[in-house]
Design a protein around this motif. Sequence first.
Motif, PDB file in Angstrom:
ATOM      1  N   VAL A  10       8.166  -4.193  23.118  1.00  0.00           N
ATOM      2  CA  VAL A  10       7.382  -5.021  22.213  1.00  0.00           C
ATOM      3  C   VAL A  10       8.358  -5.954  21.507  1.00  0.00           C
ATOM      4  O   VAL A  10       9.467  -5.544  21.145  1.00  0.00           O
ATOM      5  CB  VAL A  10       6.560  -4.174  21.219  1.00  0.00           C
ATOM      6  CG1 VAL A  10       7.428  -3.301  20.350  1.00  0.00           C
ATOM      7  CG2 VAL A  10       5.661  -5.043  20.361  1.00  0.00           C
ATOM      8  N   TYR A  11       7.953  -7.198  21.354  1.00  0.00           N
ATOM      9  CA  TYR A  11       8.812  -8.199  20.727  1.00  0.00           C
ATOM     10  C   TYR A  11       8.476  -8.285  19.245  1.00  0.00           C
ATOM     11  O   TYR A  11       7.719  -9.150  18.801  1.00  0.00           O
ATOM     12  CB  TYR A  11       8.675  -9.539  21.458  1.00  0.00           C
ATOM     13  CG  TYR A  11       9.277  -9.426  22.825  1.00  0.00           C
ATOM     14  CD1 TYR A  11      10.613  -9.731  23.026  1.00  0.00           C
ATOM     15  CD2 TYR A  11       8.548  -8.931  23.888  1.00  0.00           C
ATOM     16  CE1 TYR A  11      11.201  -9.574  24.276  1.00  0.00           C
ATOM     17  CE2 TYR A  11       9.114  -8.766  25.136  1.00  0.00           C
ATOM     18  CZ  TYR A  11      10.444  -9.093  25.318  1.00  0.00           C
ATOM     19  OH  TYR A  11      11.024  -8.916  26.554  1.00  0.00           O
ATOM     20  N   ALA A  12       9.038  -7.340  18.506  1.00  0.00           N
ATOM     21  CA  ALA A  12       8.860  -7.253  17.062  1.00  0.00           C
ATOM     22  C   ALA A  12      10.023  -6.434  16.517  1.00  0.00           C
ATOM     23  O   ALA A  12      10.673  -5.690  17.255  1.00  0.00           O
ATOM     24  CB  ALA A  12       7.528  -6.580  16.721  1.00  0.00           C
ATOM     25  N   ASP A  13      10.281  -6.584  15.249  1.00  0.00           N
ATOM     26  CA  ASP A  13      11.357  -5.824  14.614  1.00  0.00           C
ATOM     27  C   ASP A  13      10.988  -4.347  14.554  1.00  0.00           C
ATOM     28  O   ASP A  13       9.824  -4.007  14.287  1.00  0.00           O
ATOM     29  CB  ASP A  13      11.606  -6.342  13.200  1.00  0.00           C
ATOM     30  CG  ASP A  13      12.102  -7.777  13.189  1.00  0.00           C
ATOM     31  OD1 ASP A  13      12.896  -8.128  14.089  1.00  0.00           O
ATOM     32  OD2 ASP A  13      11.693  -8.535  12.297  1.00  0.00           O
ATOM     33  N   PRO A  14      11.941  -3.444  14.796  1.00  0.00           N
ATOM     34  CA  PRO A  14      11.642  -2.011  14.763  1.00  0.00           C
ATOM     35  C   PRO A  14      10.983  -1.565  13.453  1.00  0.00           C
ATOM     36  O   PRO A  14      10.073  -0.735  13.473  1.00  0.00           O
ATOM     37  CB  PRO A  14      13.008  -1.344  14.947  1.00  0.00           C
ATOM     38  CG  PRO A  14      13.809  -2.356  15.695  1.00  0.00           C
ATOM     39  CD  PRO A  14      13.339  -3.696  15.192  1.00  0.00           C
ATOM     40  N   ASP A  69       6.967  15.030  10.663  1.00  0.00           N
ATOM     41  CA  ASP A  69       8.287  14.498  10.337  1.00  0.00           C
ATOM     42  C   ASP A  69       8.288  12.998  10.600  1.00  0.00           C
ATOM     43  O   ASP A  69       7.521  12.515  11.432  1.00  0.00           O
ATOM     44  CB  ASP A  69       9.367  15.171  11.195  1.00  0.00           C
ATOM     45  CG  ASP A  69      10.773  14.942  10.662  1.00  0.00           C
ATOM     46  OD1 ASP A  69      10.933  14.588   9.473  1.00  0.00           O
ATOM     47  OD2 ASP A  69      11.728  15.102  11.449  1.00  0.00           O
ATOM     48  N   VAL A  70       9.125  12.287   9.884  1.00  0.00           N
ATOM     49  CA  VAL A  70       9.338  10.863  10.133  1.00  0.00           C
ATOM     50  C   VAL A  70      10.823  10.571  10.015  1.00  0.00           C
ATOM     51  O   VAL A  70      11.531  11.216   9.242  1.00  0.00           O
ATOM     52  CB  VAL A  70       8.541   9.952   9.165  1.00  0.00           C
ATOM     53  CG1 VAL A  70       7.045  10.127   9.347  1.00  0.00           C
ATOM     54  CG2 VAL A  70       8.923  10.206   7.722  1.00  0.00           C
ATOM     55  N   GLU A  71      11.277   9.612  10.820  1.00  0.00           N
ATOM     56  CA  GLU A  71      12.646   9.102  10.750  1.00  0.00           C
ATOM     57  C   GLU A  71      12.552   7.575  10.807  1.00  0.00           C
ATOM     58  O   GLU A  71      12.670   6.986  11.883  1.00  0.00           O
ATOM     59  CB  GLU A  71      13.480   9.622  11.925  1.00  0.00           C
ATOM     60  CG  GLU A  71      13.704  11.113  11.928  1.00  0.00           C
ATOM     61  CD  GLU A  71      14.446  11.576  13.176  1.00  0.00           C
ATOM     62  OE1 GLU A  71      15.194  10.782  13.781  1.00  0.00           O
ATOM     63  OE2 GLU A  71      14.253  12.742  13.548  1.00  0.00           O
ATOM     64  N   PRO A  72      12.266   6.938   9.654  1.00  0.00           N
ATOM     65  CA  PRO A  72      12.099   5.479   9.660  1.00  0.00           C
ATOM     66  C   PRO A  72      13.357   4.778  10.138  1.00  0.00           C
ATOM     67  O   PRO A  72      14.443   5.190   9.758  1.00  0.00           O
ATOM     68  CB  PRO A  72      11.819   5.149   8.194  1.00  0.00           C
ATOM     69  CG  PRO A  72      11.460   6.450   7.539  1.00  0.00           C
ATOM     70  CD  PRO A  72      12.110   7.534   8.337  1.00  0.00           C
ATOM     71  N   PRO A  73      13.281   3.774  10.913  1.00  0.00           N
ATOM     72  CA  PRO A  73      12.118   3.200  11.601  1.00  0.00           C
ATOM     73  C   PRO A  73      12.017   3.653  13.047  1.00  0.00           C
ATOM     74  O   PRO A  73      11.548   2.909  13.898  1.00  0.00           O
ATOM     75  CB  PRO A  73      12.426   1.703  11.540  1.00  0.00           C
ATOM     76  CG  PRO A  73      13.913   1.640  11.756  1.00  0.00           C
ATOM     77  CD  PRO A  73      14.447   2.882  11.052  1.00  0.00           C
ATOM     78  N   TRP A  90       5.490   9.064  18.044  1.00  0.00           N
ATOM     79  CA  TRP A  90       5.748   7.668  18.340  1.00  0.00           C
ATOM     80  C   TRP A  90       7.242   7.498  18.199  1.00  0.00           C
ATOM     81  O   TRP A  90       7.824   7.937  17.203  1.00  0.00           O
ATOM     82  CB  TRP A  90       5.038   6.749  17.350  1.00  0.00           C
ATOM     83  CG  TRP A  90       3.581   6.556  17.585  1.00  0.00           C
ATOM     84  CD1 TRP A  90       2.561   7.141  16.891  1.00  0.00           C
ATOM     85  CD2 TRP A  90       2.985   5.692  18.547  1.00  0.00           C
ATOM     86  NE1 TRP A  90       1.366   6.693  17.381  1.00  0.00           N
ATOM     87  CE2 TRP A  90       1.594   5.799  18.397  1.00  0.00           C
ATOM     88  CE3 TRP A  90       3.492   4.838  19.533  1.00  0.00           C
ATOM     89  CZ2 TRP A  90       0.700   5.091  19.178  1.00  0.00           C
ATOM     90  CZ3 TRP A  90       2.599   4.126  20.313  1.00  0.00           C
ATOM     91  CH2 TRP A  90       1.213   4.257  20.134  1.00  0.00           C
ATOM     92  N   ARG A  91       7.862   6.864  19.184  1.00  0.00           N
ATOM     93  CA  ARG A  91       9.293   6.611  19.152  1.00  0.00           C
ATOM     94  C   ARG A  91       9.525   5.107  19.249  1.00  0.00           C
ATOM     95  O   ARG A  91       8.937   4.431  20.084  1.00  0.00           O
ATOM     96  CB  ARG A  91       9.951   7.337  20.329  1.00  0.00           C
ATOM     97  CG  ARG A  91      11.427   7.458  20.264  1.00  0.00           C
ATOM     98  CD  ARG A  91      11.996   8.313  21.408  1.00  0.00           C
ATOM     99  NE  ARG A  91      11.231   8.403  22.624  1.00  0.00           N
ATOM    100  CZ  ARG A  91      11.252   7.488  23.609  1.00  0.00           C
ATOM    101  NH1 ARG A  91      11.976   6.406  23.503  1.00  0.00           N
ATOM    102  NH2 ARG A  91      10.536   7.677  24.705  1.00  0.00           N
ATOM    103  N   VAL A  92      10.379   4.567  18.378  1.00  0.00           N
ATOM    104  CA  VAL A  92      10.724   3.143  18.374  1.00  0.00           C
ATOM    105  C   VAL A  92      12.231   3.045  18.554  1.00  0.00           C
ATOM    106  O   VAL A  92      12.993   3.578  17.739  1.00  0.00           O
ATOM    107  CB  VAL A  92      10.302   2.466  17.048  1.00  0.00           C
ATOM    108  CG1 VAL A  92      10.651   0.982  17.079  1.00  0.00           C
ATOM    109  CG2 VAL A  92       8.817   2.685  16.768  1.00  0.00           C
ATOM    110  N   VAL A 120       8.766   0.926  22.552  1.00  0.00           N
ATOM    111  CA  VAL A 120       7.804   1.759  21.835  1.00  0.00           C
ATOM    112  C   VAL A 120       7.299   2.791  22.823  1.00  0.00           C
ATOM    113  O   VAL A 120       6.934   2.445  23.954  1.00  0.00           O
ATOM    114  CB  VAL A 120       6.622   0.922  21.307  1.00  0.00           C
ATOM    115  CG1 VAL A 120       5.541   1.823  20.737  1.00  0.00           C
ATOM    116  CG2 VAL A 120       7.090  -0.058  20.270  1.00  0.00           C
ATOM    117  N   ALA A 121       7.279   4.053  22.418  1.00  0.00           N
ATOM    118  CA  ALA A 121       6.805   5.117  23.301  1.00  0.00           C
ATOM    119  C   ALA A 121       5.855   6.034  22.550  1.00  0.00           C
ATOM    120  O   ALA A 121       6.130   6.425  21.408  1.00  0.00           O
ATOM    121  CB  ALA A 121       7.979   5.924  23.847  1.00  0.00           C
ATOM    122  N   LEU A 122       4.755   6.344  23.182  1.00  0.00           N
ATOM    123  CA  LEU A 122       3.829   7.364  22.703  1.00  0.00           C
ATOM    124  C   LEU A 122       4.054   8.586  23.574  1.00  0.00           C
ATOM    125  O   LEU A 122       3.876   8.526  24.798  1.00  0.00           O
ATOM    126  CB  LEU A 122       2.384   6.882  22.814  1.00  0.00           C
ATOM    127  CG  LEU A 122       1.297   7.923  22.533  1.00  0.00           C
ATOM    128  CD1 LEU A 122       1.431   8.514  21.133  1.00  0.00           C
ATOM    129  CD2 LEU A 122      -0.082   7.322  22.747  1.00  0.00           C
TER     130      LEU A 122
END
Length: 188
Positions: A10-14, A69-73, A90-92, A120-122
């Motif tokens: 995806v062409y966007a900032d993480p 759990d979250v690990e931004p971004p 979701w993995r970025v 981006v991975a689901l």
Amino acid sequence: MDELVVSTEVYADPEEVYEFLLDFPGYARYSKYLREVRTMSGDGGPGTRYALTFAWWKITYTAHSLVTDVEPPERIDWEITKDIDAGGCWRVTPGTDPSGDDAASTDAAPADTDRRPCEVALEVEFDPGSASSDALDLPRLVSFDWVVKKAVPLIRGEAERVVQRAVRDLEGSNREVDLDVAVDSERI
């Protein structure tokens, strides 16, 4: 456990992608079968609980999920908390510079962007055998096993649709989205 991973660039900032994916209630816009996502408690971080209402055929079911759990971004982990052993994330992953040597990335880039791609991975894991037959109010003469046999193959198409539609909204335009799909299951 059955596993499914759907990924793409995806062409966007993480950071933008991460914030977008943290909005679980917005997922209903991307799904054919997900009718509503209600926030039960929390702000999207660990401990946040959601009620996800799915409708398919003559069946409506509300799954309950928990952000674990979250690990931004870079990562958002979640699990289903009743009726089935399931979870995922979701993995970025930041990508390469489109002005670099990665020709495949630049060929797929929207014409009006100079953003770096990120992956981006689901990722989803679930055990259909752990599903509780008490979770559904089925029509007469319809077996729970029949429902599971028919519903499980829908998971792949649904995951692909969600990722493709999310990419469209993140980039703000339509383009052919190349998906990488990895499946560790004979059922999906």
